[in-house]
Design a protein around this motif. Structure first.
Motif, PDB file in Angstrom:
ATOM      1  N   VAL A 199     -11.025 -34.387  43.438  1.00 35.90           N
ATOM      2  CA  VAL A 199     -10.363 -33.944  44.664  1.00 35.90           C
ATOM      3  C   VAL A 199      -8.898 -34.276  44.516  1.00 35.90           C
ATOM      4  N   LEU A 200      -8.054 -33.274  44.627  1.00 38.50           N
ATOM      5  CA  LEU A 200      -6.616 -33.497  44.556  1.00 38.50           C
ATOM      6  C   LEU A 200      -6.059 -33.609  45.964  1.00 38.50           C
ATOM      7  N   LEU A 201      -5.350 -34.668  46.196  1.00 37.81           N
ATOM      8  CA  LEU A 201      -4.732 -34.872  47.495  1.00 37.81           C
ATOM      9  C   LEU A 201      -3.499 -33.993  47.620  1.00 37.81           C
ATOM     10  N   PRO A 202      -3.145 -33.634  48.833  1.00 37.97           N
ATOM     11  CA  PRO A 202      -1.905 -32.870  48.994  1.00 37.97           C
ATOM     12  C   PRO A 202      -0.714 -33.746  48.611  1.00 37.97           C
ATOM     13  N   PRO A 203       0.344 -33.129  48.107  1.00 42.32           N
ATOM     14  CA  PRO A 203       1.493 -33.918  47.684  1.00 42.32           C
ATOM     15  C   PRO A 203       2.199 -34.564  48.879  1.00 42.32           C
ATOM     16  N   THR A 204       2.823 -35.707  48.605  1.00 44.04           N
ATOM     17  CA  THR A 204       3.636 -36.352  49.632  1.00 44.04           C
ATOM     18  C   THR A 204       4.884 -35.510  49.862  1.00 44.04           C
ATOM     19  N   ASP A 205       5.685 -35.896  50.837  1.00 46.09           N
ATOM     20  CA  ASP A 205       6.908 -35.136  51.121  1.00 46.09           C
ATOM     21  C   ASP A 205       7.849 -35.125  49.922  1.00 46.09           C
ATOM     22  N   ALA A 206       8.006 -36.273  49.279  1.00 44.61           N
ATOM     23  CA  ALA A 206       8.893 -36.346  48.115  1.00 44.61           C
ATOM     24  C   ALA A 206       8.343 -35.492  46.972  1.00 44.61           C
ATOM     25  N   ASP A 207       7.036 -35.546  46.762  1.00 44.92           N
ATOM     26  CA  ASP A 207       6.436 -34.725  45.715  1.00 44.92           C
ATOM     27  C   ASP A 207       6.554 -33.242  46.049  1.00 44.92           C
ATOM     28  N   ALA A 208       6.387 -32.891  47.304  1.00 42.18           N
ATOM     29  CA  ALA A 208       6.504 -31.485  47.704  1.00 42.18           C
ATOM     30  C   ALA A 208       7.918 -30.965  47.453  1.00 42.18           C
ATOM     31  N   ARG A 209       8.923 -31.796  47.747  1.00 42.19           N
ATOM     32  CA  ARG A 209      10.305 -31.390  47.471  1.00 42.19           C
ATOM     33  C   ARG A 209      10.532 -31.220  45.970  1.00 42.19           C
ATOM     34  N   ARG A 210       9.999 -32.142  45.173  1.00 42.45           N
ATOM     35  CA  ARG A 210      10.155 -32.063  43.715  1.00 42.45           C
ATOM     36  C   ARG A 210       9.476 -30.805  43.180  1.00 42.45           C
ATOM     37  N   ILE A 211       8.295 -30.503  43.689  1.00 39.91           N
ATOM     38  CA  ILE A 211       7.572 -29.313  43.242  1.00 39.91           C
ATOM     39  C   ILE A 211       8.339 -28.053  43.624  1.00 39.91           C
ATOM     40  N   LYS A 212       8.887 -28.029  44.832  1.00 38.61           N
ATOM     41  CA  LYS A 212       9.646 -26.855  45.268  1.00 38.61           C
ATOM     42  C   LYS A 212      10.901 -26.666  44.426  1.00 38.61           C
ATOM     43  N   TRP A 245       3.318 -35.654  38.679  1.00 34.79           N
ATOM     44  CA  TRP A 245       2.604 -35.714  39.944  1.00 34.79           C
ATOM     45  C   TRP A 245       1.199 -36.276  39.738  1.00 34.79           C
ATOM     46  N   ARG A 246       0.505 -35.807  38.702  1.00 35.72           N
ATOM     47  CA  ARG A 246      -0.853 -36.299  38.449  1.00 35.72           C
ATOM     48  C   ARG A 246      -0.851 -37.765  38.043  1.00 35.72           C
ATOM     49  N   SER A 247       0.142 -38.192  37.281  1.00 32.22           N
ATOM     50  CA  SER A 247       0.195 -39.611  36.908  1.00 32.22           C
ATOM     51  C   SER A 247       0.488 -40.468  38.137  1.00 32.22           C
ATOM     52  N   GLY A 248       1.289 -39.951  39.064  1.00 32.41           N
ATOM     53  CA  GLY A 248       1.525 -40.661  40.320  1.00 32.41           C
ATOM     54  C   GLY A 248       0.251 -40.795  41.135  1.00 32.41           C
ATOM     55  N   LEU A 249      -0.565 -39.744  41.152  1.00 34.35           N
ATOM     56  CA  LEU A 249      -1.852 -39.818  41.844  1.00 34.35           C
ATOM     57  C   LEU A 249      -2.768 -40.848  41.199  1.00 34.35           C
ATOM     58  N   ARG A 250      -2.766 -40.894  39.879  1.00 40.01           N
ATOM     59  CA  ARG A 250      -3.604 -41.871  39.192  1.00 40.01           C
ATOM     60  C   ARG A 250      -3.142 -43.295  39.467  1.00 40.01           C
ATOM     61  N   ARG A 251      -1.840 -43.506  39.486  1.00 37.46           N
ATOM     62  CA  ARG A 251      -1.311 -44.842  39.792  1.00 37.46           C
ATOM     63  C   ARG A 251      -1.678 -45.243  41.215  1.00 37.46           C
ATOM     64  N   ALA A 252      -1.569 -44.303  42.157  1.00 41.50           N
ATOM     65  CA  ALA A 252      -1.918 -44.612  43.544  1.00 41.50           C
ATOM     66  C   ALA A 252      -3.395 -44.922  43.672  1.00 41.50           C
ATOM     67  N   ALA A 253      -4.233 -44.221  42.928  1.00 47.10           N
ATOM     68  CA  ALA A 253      -5.669 -44.495  42.974  1.00 47.10           C
ATOM     69  C   ALA A 253      -5.994 -45.843  42.342  1.00 47.10           C
ATOM     70  N   ALA A 254      -5.251 -46.207  41.308  1.00 41.24           N
ATOM     71  CA  ALA A 254      -5.481 -47.496  40.654  1.00 41.24           C
ATOM     72  C   ALA A 254      -5.034 -48.651  41.548  1.00 41.24           C
ATOM     73  N   ASP A 255      -4.029 -48.438  42.366  1.00 42.08           N
ATOM     74  CA  ASP A 255      -3.522 -49.484  43.258  1.00 42.08           C
ATOM     75  C   ASP A 255      -4.506 -49.766  44.387  1.00 42.08           C
ATOM     76  N   GLU A 256      -5.318 -48.787  44.741  1.00 40.21           N
ATOM     77  CA  GLU A 256      -6.234 -48.960  45.872  1.00 40.21           C
ATOM     78  C   GLU A 256      -7.400 -49.798  45.536  1.00 40.21           C
TER      79      GLU A 256
END
Length: 91
Positions: free
Chosen positions: A5-18, A80-91
């Motif tokens: 399941v991929l979470l929606p990007p944060t605001d900063a990630d959404a700006r970077r993607i745009k 973006w995916r590595s950021g998601l993995r880091r956030a999941a590892a922190d939890e």
């Protein structure tokens, strides 16, 4: 194994993607412009022996710009995916 399941990007990630999409589109447009240049823009091929070299560089520059557009998308996606993995590892 749980489904991915991929979470929606944060605001900063959404700006970077745009921004990355805008940069990629600009690079693709530049590549299209470079590819569409007519060889006549470089002068008469009979009077200029460098004409073939300039024509070749047009093709190389277009390919480099197209690959750069793809590279921008890949780099942003990997970050973006590595950021998601880091956030999941922190939890």
């Amino acid at each position: 194994m749980p489904p991915r399941v991929l979470l929606p990007p944060t605001d900063a990630d959404a700006r970077r993607i745009k921004r990355s999409r805008v940069i990629s589109y600009a690079l693709v447009v530049l590549a299209a412009i470079v590819f569409s240049m007519r060889p006549e823009l470089f002068g008469d091929p009979q009077s200029q022996p460098v004409h073939a070299l300039l024509h070749g560089w047009r093709i190389v520059a277009g390919v480099v710009l197209a690959v750069a557009a793809l590279g921008v998308q890949v780099v942003v996606g990997v970050r973006w995916r590595s950021g998601l993995r880091r956030a999941a590892a922190d939890e």
